[in-house]
Design a protein around this motif. Structure first.
Motif, PDB file in Angstrom:
ATOM      1  N   ARG A   7      87.632  29.954   8.321  1.00  0.00           N
ATOM      2  CA  ARG A   7      87.991  28.536   8.283  1.00  0.00           C
ATOM      3  C   ARG A   7      87.112  27.833   7.261  1.00  0.00           C
ATOM      4  O   ARG A   7      86.024  28.314   6.931  1.00  0.00           O
ATOM      5  CB  ARG A   7      87.849  27.880   9.657  1.00  0.00           C
ATOM      6  N   SER A   8      87.582  26.726   6.755  1.00  0.00           N
ATOM      7  CA  SER A   8      86.842  25.968   5.749  1.00  0.00           C
ATOM      8  C   SER A   8      86.198  24.741   6.364  1.00  0.00           C
ATOM      9  O   SER A   8      86.774  24.103   7.254  1.00  0.00           O
ATOM     10  CB  SER A   8      87.785  25.537   4.619  1.00  0.00           C
ATOM     11  N   GLN A   9      84.995  24.401   5.900  1.00  0.00           N
ATOM     12  CA  GLN A   9      84.332  23.177   6.352  1.00  0.00           C
ATOM     13  C   GLN A   9      83.386  22.696   5.248  1.00  0.00           C
ATOM     14  O   GLN A   9      82.518  23.440   4.795  1.00  0.00           O
ATOM     15  CB  GLN A   9      83.555  23.408   7.655  1.00  0.00           C
ATOM     16  N   ASP A  10      83.555  21.445   4.854  1.00  0.00           N
ATOM     17  CA  ASP A  10      82.715  20.840   3.821  1.00  0.00           C
ATOM     18  C   ASP A  10      81.464  20.255   4.474  1.00  0.00           C
ATOM     19  O   ASP A  10      81.566  19.482   5.430  1.00  0.00           O
ATOM     20  CB  ASP A  10      83.508  19.739   3.115  1.00  0.00           C
ATOM     21  N   VAL A  11      80.272  20.627   3.972  1.00  0.00           N
ATOM     22  CA  VAL A  11      79.026  20.117   4.552  1.00  0.00           C
ATOM     23  C   VAL A  11      78.185  19.374   3.516  1.00  0.00           C
ATOM     24  O   VAL A  11      76.998  19.147   3.732  1.00  0.00           O
ATOM     25  CB  VAL A  11      78.190  21.252   5.186  1.00  0.00           C
ATOM     26  N   LEU A  12      78.805  18.962   2.397  1.00  0.00           N
ATOM     27  CA  LEU A  12      78.035  18.315   1.334  1.00  0.00           C
ATOM     28  C   LEU A  12      77.400  17.017   1.817  1.00  0.00           C
ATOM     29  O   LEU A  12      76.222  16.745   1.524  1.00  0.00           O
ATOM     30  CB  LEU A  12      78.930  18.053   0.124  1.00  0.00           C
ATOM     31  N   ALA A  13      78.128  16.193   2.542  1.00  0.00           N
ATOM     32  CA  ALA A  13      77.585  14.917   3.021  1.00  0.00           C
ATOM     33  C   ALA A  13      76.428  15.152   3.987  1.00  0.00           C
ATOM     34  O   ALA A  13      75.407  14.445   3.942  1.00  0.00           O
ATOM     35  CB  ALA A  13      78.683  14.094   3.687  1.00  0.00           C
ATOM     36  N   GLU A  14      76.562  16.142   4.861  1.00  0.00           N
ATOM     37  CA  GLU A  14      75.490  16.453   5.809  1.00  0.00           C
ATOM     38  C   GLU A  14      74.252  16.975   5.086  1.00  0.00           C
ATOM     39  O   GLU A  14      73.111  16.647   5.464  1.00  0.00           O
ATOM     40  CB  GLU A  14      75.978  17.482   6.835  1.00  0.00           C
ATOM     41  N   TYR A  15      74.464  17.772   4.059  1.00  0.00           N
ATOM     42  CA  TYR A  15      73.358  18.285   3.246  1.00  0.00           C
ATOM     43  C   TYR A  15      72.587  17.132   2.614  1.00  0.00           C
ATOM     44  O   TYR A  15      71.350  17.059   2.689  1.00  0.00           O
ATOM     45  CB  TYR A  15      73.933  19.225   2.183  1.00  0.00           C
ATOM     46  N   ALA A  16      73.304  16.196   1.979  1.00  0.00           N
ATOM     47  CA  ALA A  16      72.647  15.067   1.319  1.00  0.00           C
ATOM     48  C   ALA A  16      71.895  14.209   2.326  1.00  0.00           C
ATOM     49  O   ALA A  16      70.751  13.791   2.076  1.00  0.00           O
ATOM     50  CB  ALA A  16      73.682  14.223   0.571  1.00  0.00           C
ATOM     51  N   ALA A  17      72.502  13.956   3.478  1.00  0.00           N
ATOM     52  CA  ALA A  17      71.857  13.136   4.506  1.00  0.00           C
ATOM     53  C   ALA A  17      70.584  13.810   5.014  1.00  0.00           C
ATOM     54  O   ALA A  17      69.570  13.142   5.272  1.00  0.00           O
ATOM     55  CB  ALA A  17      72.826  12.881   5.652  1.00  0.00           C
ATOM     56  N   HIS A  18      70.617  15.125   5.156  1.00  0.00           N
ATOM     57  CA  HIS A  18      69.431  15.831   5.630  1.00  0.00           C
ATOM     58  C   HIS A  18      68.293  15.718   4.625  1.00  0.00           C
ATOM     59  O   HIS A  18      67.137  15.458   5.004  1.00  0.00           O
ATOM     60  CB  HIS A  18      69.757  17.298   5.896  1.00  0.00           C
ATOM     61  N   LEU A  19      68.598  15.887   3.344  1.00  0.00           N
ATOM     62  CA  LEU A  19      67.552  15.743   2.330  1.00  0.00           C
ATOM     63  C   LEU A  19      66.953  14.343   2.358  1.00  0.00           C
ATOM     64  O   LEU A  19      65.727  14.176   2.272  1.00  0.00           O
ATOM     65  CB  LEU A  19      68.117  16.043   0.942  1.00  0.00           C
ATOM     66  N   HIS A  20      67.803  13.330   2.473  1.00  0.00           N
ATOM     67  CA  HIS A  20      67.297  11.945   2.532  1.00  0.00           C
ATOM     68  C   HIS A  20      66.362  11.743   3.722  1.00  0.00           C
ATOM     69  O   HIS A  20      65.394  10.972   3.628  1.00  0.00           O
ATOM     70  CB  HIS A  20      68.466  10.966   2.624  1.00  0.00           C
ATOM     71  N   SER A  21      66.634  12.427   4.817  1.00  0.00           N
ATOM     72  CA  SER A  21      65.809  12.248   6.021  1.00  0.00           C
ATOM     73  C   SER A  21      64.415  12.846   5.868  1.00  0.00           C
ATOM     74  O   SER A  21      63.519  12.534   6.660  1.00  0.00           O
ATOM     75  CB  SER A  21      66.505  12.879   7.234  1.00  0.00           C
ATOM     76  N   LEU A  22      64.218  13.694   4.859  1.00  0.00           N
ATOM     77  CA  LEU A  22      62.950  14.403   4.699  1.00  0.00           C
ATOM     78  C   LEU A  22      62.002  13.760   3.694  1.00  0.00           C
ATOM     79  O   LEU A  22      60.861  14.205   3.559  1.00  0.00           O
ATOM     80  CB  LEU A  22      63.224  15.850   4.254  1.00  0.00           C
ATOM     81  N   VAL A  23      62.461  12.737   2.991  1.00  0.00           N
ATOM     82  CA  VAL A  23      61.675  12.142   1.908  1.00  0.00           C
ATOM     83  C   VAL A  23      61.481  10.645   2.168  1.00  0.00           C
ATOM     84  O   VAL A  23      62.449   9.945   2.486  1.00  0.00           O
ATOM     85  CB  VAL A  23      62.371  12.334   0.548  1.00  0.00           C
ATOM     86  N   PRO A  24      60.249  10.129   2.034  1.00  0.00           N
ATOM     87  CA  PRO A  24      60.017   8.686   2.196  1.00  0.00           C
ATOM     88  C   PRO A  24      60.528   7.916   0.979  1.00  0.00           C
ATOM     89  O   PRO A  24      59.817   7.740  -0.009  1.00  0.00           O
ATOM     90  CB  PRO A  24      58.498   8.588   2.334  1.00  0.00           C
TER      91      PRO A  24
END
Length: 453
Positions: free
Chosen positions: A148-165
């Motif tokens: 099955r296909s699933q796009d996780v690009l938005a989740e990836y970007a949000a996770h990176l943002h959560s790790l940086v001040p």
């Protein structure tokens, strides 16, 4: 078809087009089946991504078919940078597969693997996969898996943002060179929500790499970004490799900042956040990092070169951060995996919260004269290493943990075989530029057979 030479120390890399391909669709199918069998994934799921290389679609489809026939199910995230695949492995808590040849030329493709939570695959497992894939074809199991296909690009970007001040930053003007690679896919999602001005170079996905090869370790491939920084009066540039897991930094003067200094810079930040923490570097990362970590009260662990080895050390020592000379950067809060995009965000955040320029941000770090990585093709690697060991006998401490390293007072020489290409790599560093040049020339003459007999 599978040629044994495509199975490298950390992954698979080989030519897939032209008159003499080293692997093909049938080989990808066999590797997919072997991957499931070796990891015991029948009845379970794994996640798979691919880069923009022209052969990626058919090779990924074949790998999936081989895996499904062995009873595994696949979450196909489609186009993805390698660090996006590491994210997906952590996000879904399952093993991962990335179809990519990273910085290799356009006629190559390859496969990187990980266990759940982006943990490195063990060398013994990769050897088992190779042996099984090159043996008799595996019979399909009774109960096929599904894809099955699933796009996780938005989740990836949000996770990176959560790790940086990212708060409190001044507005930066940032050039980024995607090199027609996967940063053209991920950077808009990561940079778009930020209050920065971006100037993208070669952002169109094109696996033929029409503008420059996707290897920022080669100085010629940094020239476009250096020029763009000066022409646009930008604060810095980020230059990514083909699968966007590495990131080089260019300062406001158009000068390349050594990845070792970026390692030292981020290590300082992480040790301020967690005093006494552990930092991982590889054999040929600058000794500038050693000094910075020691001054900050941190612990230093040295790994062999290569993402599999560094990730294993990151996990073993619960390290907060790791960096390599090649601009691979590893973060504990990113499952200990390497991500050029997260490193780039940290550098932008550090610069955006400072009052100075990028060159001023690193000006206080220790400086060593370095040769950079010099590659040579040699017929007999052990013989060359033996000649070097004899020539440098008595002039420093010799170590063979990762190629040959000779360490003297304020200098070191390392010669090691590439993990991904048929090359011997030389790196030299010294506190003194003249000494570095002399050691470099001496070692290079021996490697290339130009020394006196």
């Amino acid at each position: 078809m599978l040629t044994p030479s495509i199975f490298k120390a950390n992954d698979i890399r080989g030519v897939v087009t032209g008159d003499q391909p080293e692997w093909d669709v049938a080989g990808a199918r066999a590797v997919g089946a072997a991957f499931v069998a070796v990891l015991g994934l029948a009845g379970q799921e794994f996640v798979l991504g691919r880069d923009m290389r022209t052969t990626g679609v058919e090779l990924a489809a074949a790998f999936i078919e081989g895996a499904v026939a062995q009873g595994a199910s696949v979450i196909d995230i489609g186009l993805a940078s390698t660090d996006q695949l590491w994210f997906a492995s952590g996000f879904f808590d399952m093993p991962g597969v990335q179809l990519t040849a990273s910085h290799n030329p356009a006629d190559y493709n390859g496969i990187k693997f990980c266990l759940a939570q982006a943990a490195p695959i063990e060398p013994a497992m990769l050897k088992q996969i190779a042996e099984l894939a090159m043996g008799p074809e595996l019979a399909p199991v009774a109960k096929r898996g599904a894809a099955r296909s699933q796009d996780v690009l938005a989740e990836y970007a949000a996770h990176l943002h959560s790790l940086v001040p990212l708060d409190g930053m001044r507005r930066l003007r940032v050039v980024y060179d995607a090199g027609n690679g996967m940063a053209g896919h991920t950077a808009p999602a990561v940079f778009g929500p930020l209050d920065i001005e971006t100037i993208g170079l070669f952002t169109e996905l094109d696996g033929s790499f029409p503008n420059h090869p996707p290897n920022p370790l080669e100085p010629a491939n940094l020239v476009d970004a250096q020029r763009a920084v000066l022409e646009n009066r930008a604060d810095l540039a980020l230059v990514f490799d083909g699968d966007a897991d590495r990131c080089f930094i260019v300062d406001e003067r158009g000068e390349v900042v050594s990845p070792s200094l970026i390692t030292a810079l981020i290590a300082q930040q992480e040790l301020a956040r967690e005093p006494g923490g552990t930092i991982v570097i590889n054999t040929i990362t600058s000794r500038a990092v050693d000094k910075v970590v020691a001054d900050a009260g941190g612990a230093l662990v040295v790994s062999k070169v290569g993402h599999t080895s560094v990730k294993a050390k990151m996990a073993e020592h619960h390290a907060i951060f790791g960096g390599e000379h090649s601009a691979h950067y590893y973060f504990r809060d990113f499952w200990g995996a390497d991500t050029g995009m997260l490193a780039g965000l940290h550098v932008m955040a550090l610069l955006g919260r400072s009052a100075g320029t990028m060159s001023e941000l690193v000006a206080g770090l220790p400086v060593f004269a370095a040769s950079g990585e010099i590659n040579s093709t040699v017929a007999d690697v052990p013989a060359v290493l033996a000649r070097l060991a004899e020539a440098f006998a008595g002039r420093g401490v010799q170590n063979t943990d990762d190629g040959l390293t000779i360490e003297g007072d304020g200098w070191w020489v390392n010669v090691r075989a590439s993990n991904t290409e048929p090359l011997l790599r030389l790196n030299v560093e010294s506190r003194d530029a003249a000494q570095m040049a002399s050691l470099r020339d001496e070692a290079l003459a021996i490697i290339r057979g130009e020394a006196d007999a």
